[in-house]
Design a protein around this motif. Sequence first.
Motif, PDB file in Angstrom:
ATOM      1  N   GLU A   1       0.819  -1.207   0.000  1.00 41.35           N
ATOM      2  CA  GLU A   1       0.000   0.000   0.000  1.00 41.35           C
ATOM      3  C   GLU A   1       0.859   1.265   0.000  1.00 41.35           C
ATOM      4  O   GLU A   1       0.370   2.360  -0.267  1.00 41.35           O
ATOM      5  N   LYS A   2       2.155   1.100   0.313  1.00 40.78           N
ATOM      6  CA  LYS A   2       3.059   2.246   0.306  1.00 40.78           C
ATOM      7  C   LYS A   2       3.438   2.598  -1.124  1.00 40.78           C
ATOM      8  O   LYS A   2       3.731   1.712  -1.942  1.00 40.78           O
ATOM      9  N   GLN A   3       3.462   3.885  -1.422  1.00 45.83           N
ATOM     10  CA  GLN A   3       3.729   4.352  -2.778  1.00 45.83           C
ATOM     11  C   GLN A   3       5.050   3.822  -3.323  1.00 45.83           C
ATOM     12  O   GLN A   3       5.135   3.383  -4.476  1.00 45.83           O
ATOM     13  N   GLU A   4       6.089   3.851  -2.486  1.00 49.34           N
ATOM     14  CA  GLU A   4       7.415   3.466  -2.970  1.00 49.34           C
ATOM     15  C   GLU A   4       7.554   1.978  -3.260  1.00 49.34           C
ATOM     16  O   GLU A   4       8.505   1.561  -3.918  1.00 49.34           O
TER      17      GLU A   4
ATOM     18  N   GLN B   1       4.942   0.118  -4.652  1.00 50.57           N
ATOM     19  CA  GLN B   1       3.992  -0.325  -5.681  1.00 50.57           C
ATOM     20  C   GLN B   1       4.669  -0.622  -7.013  1.00 50.57           C
ATOM     21  O   GLN B   1       4.145  -1.402  -7.813  1.00 50.57           O
ATOM     22  N   ASN B   2       5.830  -0.006  -7.258  1.00 46.95           N
ATOM     23  CA  ASN B   2       6.568  -0.285  -8.496  1.00 46.95           C
ATOM     24  C   ASN B   2       7.788  -1.175  -8.264  1.00 46.95           C
ATOM     25  O   ASN B   2       8.662  -1.277  -9.131  1.00 46.95           O
ATOM     26  N   TYR B   3       7.841  -1.804  -7.090  1.00 47.18           N
ATOM     27  CA  TYR B   3       8.965  -2.684  -6.744  1.00 47.18           C
ATOM     28  C   TYR B   3       8.554  -4.117  -7.065  1.00 47.18           C
ATOM     29  O   TYR B   3       7.738  -4.722  -6.368  1.00 47.18           O
TER      30      TYR B   3
END
Length: 422
Positions: free
Chosen positions: A366-369, A371-373
Amino acid sequence: MTTSVSDNTRQLVEGIYQQESRRVFATLVHLLGDFDLAEEALHEAFKAALEQWPDKGVPEYPHTWLVSAGRYKAIDSIRRQKRFDPLDQHTETVEALVDETSQPGEATLEATIMEDDRLRLIFTCCHPALAADAQVALTLREVCGLTTEEIAHAFLTPAPTLAQRIVRAKAKIRDARIPYQVPEKEELPARLHSVLRVIYLVFNEGYSSSAGDSALRLDLAAEAIRLTRLLQELLPEPEVSGLLALMLLHESRRPARTDSQGELIALEQQDRQLWNQALIAEGCKLVEQALRSGRFAAYTLQAAISAVHAEAVTYAETDWPQIVGLYDALLRVETSPVIELNRAIAISMCDKGLKTGLQLVIALLEKQEMQNYHLAHAARADLCRRNGDLVQAKLSYEQALKLCKQEPEKRFIERRLQALIS
């Protein structure tokens, strides 16, 4: 006979170049205060050696001779340049610096040589005033001696772009008058962290490349280990030992990480008989020494986690509760969602910990950083698969596949996905 002596001397000079050129270069940077002038002086010194040593013999202290020859070649070059452009302020600045050191006595020169200037060079290349990508590029170019083309290839960057990055970094050092020195004691912890971060970035790119056709770039991993060994020799701090231990323990598993076609092999499926026991023994010893010092930080704790993996005879015998405890300690010194992710995976491997680990991974996504990991999505997919939620596992593998940039890793995820839907 003369030809034989000349050939032997040439081989000797080439051998000295391989072993000593970066050390000579570092001292020339110290004496001349300019990277480009030092690089030119280095090559002029070795050219002079090839011309003079066959007739005059190899001097008793070759590196001292090379530094002295390079310095005087640089002085001649500066004076010639000044005749052509007497208003060149940069030439005047460099000439003033060289004049301060142009006539040292032999004792002074010997002291300069013996005081290893490579450590100063490392700290200069990793100065916080430089951008992070410039620190990495400059360290590989000036400390390790890799060519611009080699660095560009390793980081999938066009060579002209990489060359400009290095040029700008050198100009920044010159124009900002960044001191060529090891930081004072009170500044050392913060500055050392910057150096270790750069070295670990280099190692990670070699151990598990961020993109491209190959999972491994052995030259970069080897350079990072060599550089850390040098740093430990020159500056024996516990966290330097911790980083060296971490890299050695990772490197010990390299022979088992890929198959003969270069495809990735998951940790639980690796043949542990292929792990390098000498590197494991050295790494574990360094971890113990660093922990006993009481002055360790994040790299040492990460190395301790790797040591637990390395000491397990089989995957089933891994001490997951101990790994969770080490991640707890690591989070107290360095907060990071990636560390939280690894801790969640470790919790999922403990007895009755699967559901708790999965809930933690879902919360992290749910953390923005995160989500693309792609590895976070791959972790959720694996935990969902183990928990019997095959629909969500498929969706998460597909998302991980979209985000992944490294070809062997993509194929690994595809195999996992294929096994799920077969």
